[in-house]
Design an enzyme around this catalytic site. Sequence first.
Site, PDB file in Angstrom:
ATOM      1  CG  ASP A  27      -5.291  -5.232   2.485  1.00  0.00           C
ATOM      2  OD1 ASP A  27      -4.712  -5.084   3.170  1.00  0.00           O
ATOM      3  OD2 ASP A  27      -6.162  -4.503   2.055  1.00  0.00           O
ATOM      4  CG  ASP A  59      -0.484   0.119   2.973  1.00  0.00           C
ATOM      5  OD1 ASP A  59       0.899   0.328   2.787  1.00  0.00           O
ATOM      6  OD2 ASP A  59      -0.982  -0.115   3.112  1.00  0.00           O
TER       7      ASP A  59
END
Length: 376
Positions: free
Chosen positions: A271, A92
Site C-alpha cells: 500500500d 493499519d
Amino acid sequence: MQFDLLSQDPESKARAGKITTDHGVIETPIFMPVGTVATVKGVHQRELKNDINPDIILGNTYHLYLRPQTPILQKAGGLHKFMNWDRNILTDSGGYQVYSLSANRKIKEEGVKFKSHIDGSYHVFTPENVMEIQRTIGADIIMAFDECTPYPCDYQYAKRSMHMTHRWLDRCMQHLDKIPVTYGYDQAFFPIVQGSTYKDLRKQSAEYIANAGAVGNAIGGLSVGEPAEEMYEMTEVVTAILPEDKPRYLMGVGTPINILENIALGVDMFDCVMPTRNGRNGMLFTAHGTINIKNKKWEDDFSPIDDMGITYVDIEYSKAYLKHLFSVNEMLGRQIASIHNLGFYLWLVREARKHILAGDFNSWKNKMVKQMDKRL
C-alpha cells in the site's frame, strides 16, 4: 481467511497467490489503494470499482478513530457500509501515525499518549483498545499495534522498540481472543516485523512474528527514508524467515520500482499514498517513465498519457487536456491523475502476477525497472 500459493517464479522469490475472505478473493501480488478517512482521496467509489477495480483497499485506524469516530462507524454497521464498499478492507493499527506525530506523543510500555492533529485533544492507544477500535471499524484484515522506528535509528533504541512491539503483539492477541467479531464476518490478524535496518534485529523479529502463528504477516518500519537498497536487504532477510504458506504485506511501499523489486523478494501485498498524492500534484506514472503533466511541453501533445499503447483505465485523456486542467486549477485534473495512477499501479501488479504464472517474471521485471526509471 485462506491463502493459496499458486505459483513461484523460477528465477526469483516472486509468488502468485489467492487470499479468500468473507468479502471475496484477493489475487496476489496486490496493491491496496489507501482510503485513509473512509475514502480513496478524490476518487468516487464508482470509479474505484469500475475503472481501478481493486480487490482490497486500506483504511487508517488513527484517522477513523478521530473522525468520524468509532461510535458513528458502529451505528453505520462498520466501515464497509459507511462508505458503501462491498469488497475487502485492511486497517493499519495507527503505529505509523504515532511515529509521524513524534513531537506530539509519549511512548510507554502501557501504550502511546498522543495529541490529535485536529484539535489538540489528548488520546491513548494501547494494544487492547486498538484491537477494540479495529473490531468496531470492521476491516477484513487488521494489524497488531506496533512502534514504527524512524530512520536513521540508534541500535539500542531499535532493539528496545522491537521487544516492546513483540510484547504489544502478545497483548493484542490475548485481548483479541476475548472480544467477538462485531459484524458477523471474520477478521484476519497480522502481526508486524520491526527492527529498523539492523539484520540481526530483523531476523529476531521475523522469527518472533513467524512463531506467533497468525494467518498472515506484515513488515513494518521500512520506506521511512532509508535508501532503497537497505529496504530490499531487510525485506530479503525477513521473507527468508516468514512462512511461505501465509501472505506477506510490506507496509507503506512504495514507488513502482520498489514494488517490483519487493515482489521479486517474496512480498505479496503493498500500500502507498504515492499514486494519489503524486497525482494530485501532477506526477503521472506510466510503464515507460514518469510525467510532470504541469510542464509546458505537454500543452499541445494530444497523445494519450501513455502513448505506447497501454491503457490503465477505461477512459483515456490526452496529455494536453490534463495539462490544461492543472493550468486552470480544475479539480477534475487531480481526479483524473489520481485515477490514472491507481489504474497504473493495479495494472503493474496484475502484469507481475501474469508473468509469475507464466514463469518469466524476473526478465520482465528487469525490463520494466529500466523502462520506468525515466522522466519523460
